[in-house]
Design an enzyme around this catalytic site. Structure first.
Site, short mmCIF file in Angstrom:
data_model
loop_
_atom_site.label_atom_id
_atom_site.label_comp_id
_atom_site.label_asym_id
_atom_site.label_seq_id
_atom_site.Cartn_x
_atom_site.Cartn_y
_atom_site.Cartn_z
N LYS A 272 0.85 -1.20 0.00
CA LYS A 272 0.00 0.00 0.00
C LYS A 272 0.88 1.25 0.00
O LYS A 272 1.56 1.54 0.98
CB LYS A 272 -0.90 0.06 1.24
CG LYS A 272 -1.92 1.18 1.12
CD LYS A 272 -2.51 1.62 2.43
CE LYS A 272 -1.68 2.64 3.17
NZ LYS A 272 -1.52 3.95 2.51
N VAL B 200 3.36 6.41 13.56
CA VAL B 200 2.72 5.29 12.85
C VAL B 200 3.61 4.05 12.89
O VAL B 200 3.14 2.93 13.12
CB VAL B 200 2.39 5.70 11.39
CG1 VAL B 200 1.84 4.51 10.60
CG2 VAL B 200 1.38 6.85 11.36
N GLU C 207 11.25 2.33 9.13
CA GLU C 207 12.12 3.49 8.94
C GLU C 207 11.28 4.72 9.23
O GLU C 207 10.27 4.95 8.57
CB GLU C 207 12.65 3.53 7.51
CG GLU C 207 13.67 2.47 7.20
CD GLU C 207 14.83 2.46 8.19
OE1 GLU C 207 15.19 3.54 8.70
OE2 GLU C 207 15.33 1.37 8.48
N GLY D 298 7.79 5.79 7.23
CA GLY D 298 6.85 6.88 7.49
C GLY D 298 7.15 7.50 8.85
O GLY D 298 8.30 7.46 9.31
N SER D 299 6.12 8.04 9.48
CA SER D 299 6.35 8.77 10.73
C SER D 299 6.66 7.82 11.88
O SER D 299 6.30 6.64 11.87
CB SER D 299 5.12 9.60 11.07
OG SER D 299 4.08 8.74 11.48
N GLU E 274 10.40 17.01 14.18
CA GLU E 274 10.53 16.85 12.73
C GLU E 274 9.38 17.58 12.05
O GLU E 274 8.21 17.29 12.30
CB GLU E 274 10.48 15.37 12.36
CG GLU E 274 10.71 15.16 10.87
CD GLU E 274 10.65 13.70 10.44
OE1 GLU E 274 9.74 12.98 10.88
OE2 GLU E 274 11.52 13.30 9.64
N CYS F 251 13.31 11.85 5.15
CA CYS F 251 13.66 11.54 6.54
C CYS F 251 15.13 11.84 6.79
O CYS F 251 15.55 12.02 7.92
CB CYS F 251 13.31 10.10 6.87
SG CYS F 251 14.13 8.94 5.82
C1 UN1 Z 1 17.65 9.54 0.60
O1 UN1 Z 1 18.15 10.19 1.51
O2 UN1 Z 1 17.94 9.74 -0.59
O3 UN1 Z 1 11.86 8.48 3.65
C2 UN1 Z 1 16.69 8.46 0.88
C3 UN1 Z 1 13.02 8.86 3.49
C4 UN1 Z 1 14.13 7.84 3.62
C5 UN1 Z 1 14.88 7.67 2.36
C6 UN1 Z 1 15.90 8.72 2.13
N1 UN1 Z 1 13.58 6.55 4.02
O4 UN1 Z 1 13.23 10.02 3.23
#
Ligand code: UN1
Length: 484
Positions: free
Chosen positions: A176, A232, A250, A228-229, A381, A284
């Site tokens: 998804k 979550v 992540e 995501g966050s 963030e 991120c």
């Molecule tokens: C990057 O720095 O090019 O959601 C990738 C994000 C990370 C991936 C960053 N999981 O921004």
């Protein structure tokens, strides 16, 4: 792009419309332009997708790994062929500049190619045995049906780097994507379909939280990969832990760039600008904190503020544009509210746009804010083009400030001092560290992920992905004749 694309999900090898809520993606630069339109999937569509994935998995897991990899390699070629076209669609649907959009599509192809060759790498280990006539092998099997939930900010690269390793290691997937970027998700699924991926091996469903929860809670889903966050990600991890399935999450970041007195000035300015404002700060890994030591601080802050003020912000499809909008009105409001409540000195940006395009589109000006003590803009963030700056008396204090965060994803340190750099390598608790380059960026063959509030579970990419997407079997292998 003119007429909206019809939104379809892909379940059991068939493209079909869901039966859920209406869903459409709009262009964040021109919200009256509808990019893709249709109906979201339902909980029963998720159920059908999991069933299809489980059925397809029986054959896919037995397909030789080289054959599975060949499908990814063929898909890489399809993605590459469409880089310009899909890159523009990405810019229109997500809002990053066209150059970044095309770059991201190429990166997805690179990721698919990397995992396409996975079968040529070693796929297990061999150990000596303390017993005569025996060897110990560690072999790997797929985990099964994997749930993949991806964010808006890399609509094709992040899905590729989760889905490609899952597939090459013999898993099947129910995926998804974020509800704001369904078109690019369809493009990746189409590439894999046209490359010959068997029906049911990849299933794409659309929707928001409810559809995501249906995947996470489904008893047939045996592992979950999420980006995501932090909120979550932790909720997903809690549900998965209760069900006893592994999670790779992540999550957020509040990444610092530290510029020390001995840094190469121009290089550091250029890299900090890229880290803070490329993709409108919606990574991120973006640079959202800047720490400057005393000897360089005034001049550096002025240079960054100047560049921020003159950054060309506008339509991402226009090649002169250096920064596009944020993803949604909700994101714009969230960032604007945080700026309004700001406890620092705004040195660039900060004010809403008043011209027609940028007032109607979801634009936020590149903003640089200096803070001197604890401040929300320093700790939270914002996921937008906002850079919080602090000064430090010396390198020691600067690095202590860099470590002052609940997050531990990435950091950048600009210095010529190798001894200092090695000390940072040894002691700064981040998953990704850049010495003299910006905080963002990730290569497919090396681990990616963060510590503390930034990540849970195994890292992504490279060998780390194999660890997440396989179970090991330790095989004590001895000949079958007594005394042999
Ligand atoms: C990057 O720095 O090019 O959601 C990738 C994000 C990370 C991936 C960053 N999981 O921004």
């Amino acid at each position: 792009m003119t007429a909206p694309i019809m939104l379809q999900h892909f379940v059991g090898g068939r493209w079909a419309t869901g039966a859920g809520e209406p869903l459409r993606s709009v262009s964040p630069a021109r919200p009256d332009v509808v990019v893709a339109e249709g109906v979201a999937s339902t909980v029963s569509d998720v159920d059908a997708a999991v069933t299809a994935a489980a059925e397809a998995g029986r054959r896919w897991a037995r397909t030789p790994m080289h054959q599975r990899g060949a499908v990814l390699t063929a898909a890489a070629a399809v993605v590459e062929q469409h880089a310009d076209e899909w890159g523009l669609e990405l810019a229109v649907e997500e809002g990053k500049t066209r150059a970044e959009g095309v770059g991201e599509v190429r990166r997805a192809a690179q990721v698919l190619r990397y995992y396409g060759a996975e079968a040529d790498r070693e796929s297990g280990e061999l150990y000596a045995s303390p017993r005569a006539g025996e060897q110990i092998l560690v072999t790997r099997r797929p985990v099964g049906v994997v749930g993949v939930i991806t964010p808006f900010n890399f609509p094709i690269a992040i899905p590729a780097w989760k889905i490609a390793p899952a597939l090459v290691h013999g898993n099947t997937v129910v995926w998804k994507p974020a509800g704001t970027v369904p078109l690019l998700a369809m493009r990746l699924a189409q590439a894999l379909e046209s490359a010959g991926l068997p029906a049911g091996v990849l299933n794409l469903v659309h929707g928001d939280g409810e559809v995501g929860s249906a995947i996470v809670e489904h008893p047939g889903v045996e592992a979950i990969s999420f980006t995501g966050s932090t909120a979550v990600g932790r909720a997903i991890a809690a549900t998965a832990a209760a069900r006893g399935v592994p999670v790779q999450a992540e999550m957020g970041g509040k990444n610092a760039a530290v510029v020390l007195d001995d840094a190469d000035f121009d290089l550091a300015v250029e890299q900090v600008m890229l880290g803070a404002f490329r993709s409108t700060g919606q990574k991120c890994t973006a640079t959202s904190r800047l720490i400057l030591t005393r000897g360089i601080a005034d001049r550096f802050l002025e240079a960054v503020a100047d560049r921020a003020r003159t950054l060309v912000v506008g339509d991402p499809a226009d090649d002169r544009t250096e920064m596009g909008p944020v993803i949604s009105e909700a994101a714009r409001q969230r960032i604007t509210a945080a700026l309004a409540a700001l406890d620092g000195t705004v040195v660039a940006g900060g004010a809403p746009y008043t011209d027609d395009l940028r007032a109607r589109g979801y634009f936020v000006a590149p903003t640089v804010v200096e803070v001197t003590g604890p401040a929300a803009v320093w700790t939270d963030e914002l996921f937008g083009p906002v850079l919080a700056v602090r000064r430090a008396n010396d390198a020691e204090q600067a690095l202590a400030l860099a470590a002052d965060s609940e997050y531990g994803l990435s950091a950048a340190v600009f210095t010529q001092d190798l001894t200092r750099a090695l000390d940072v390598v040894a002691h700064l608790d981040v998953g990704v560290l850049h010495i003299n380059s910006e905080t963002a960026g990730a290569d497919p063959h090396v681990p990616f992920g963060g510590s503390r509030s930034s990540g849970l579970g195994p890292r992504e990419q490279g060998r780390a992905a194999r660890d997440f997407y396989t179970h090991t079997t330790t095989v004590y292998l001895r000949g079958g004749r007594a005394g042999a």
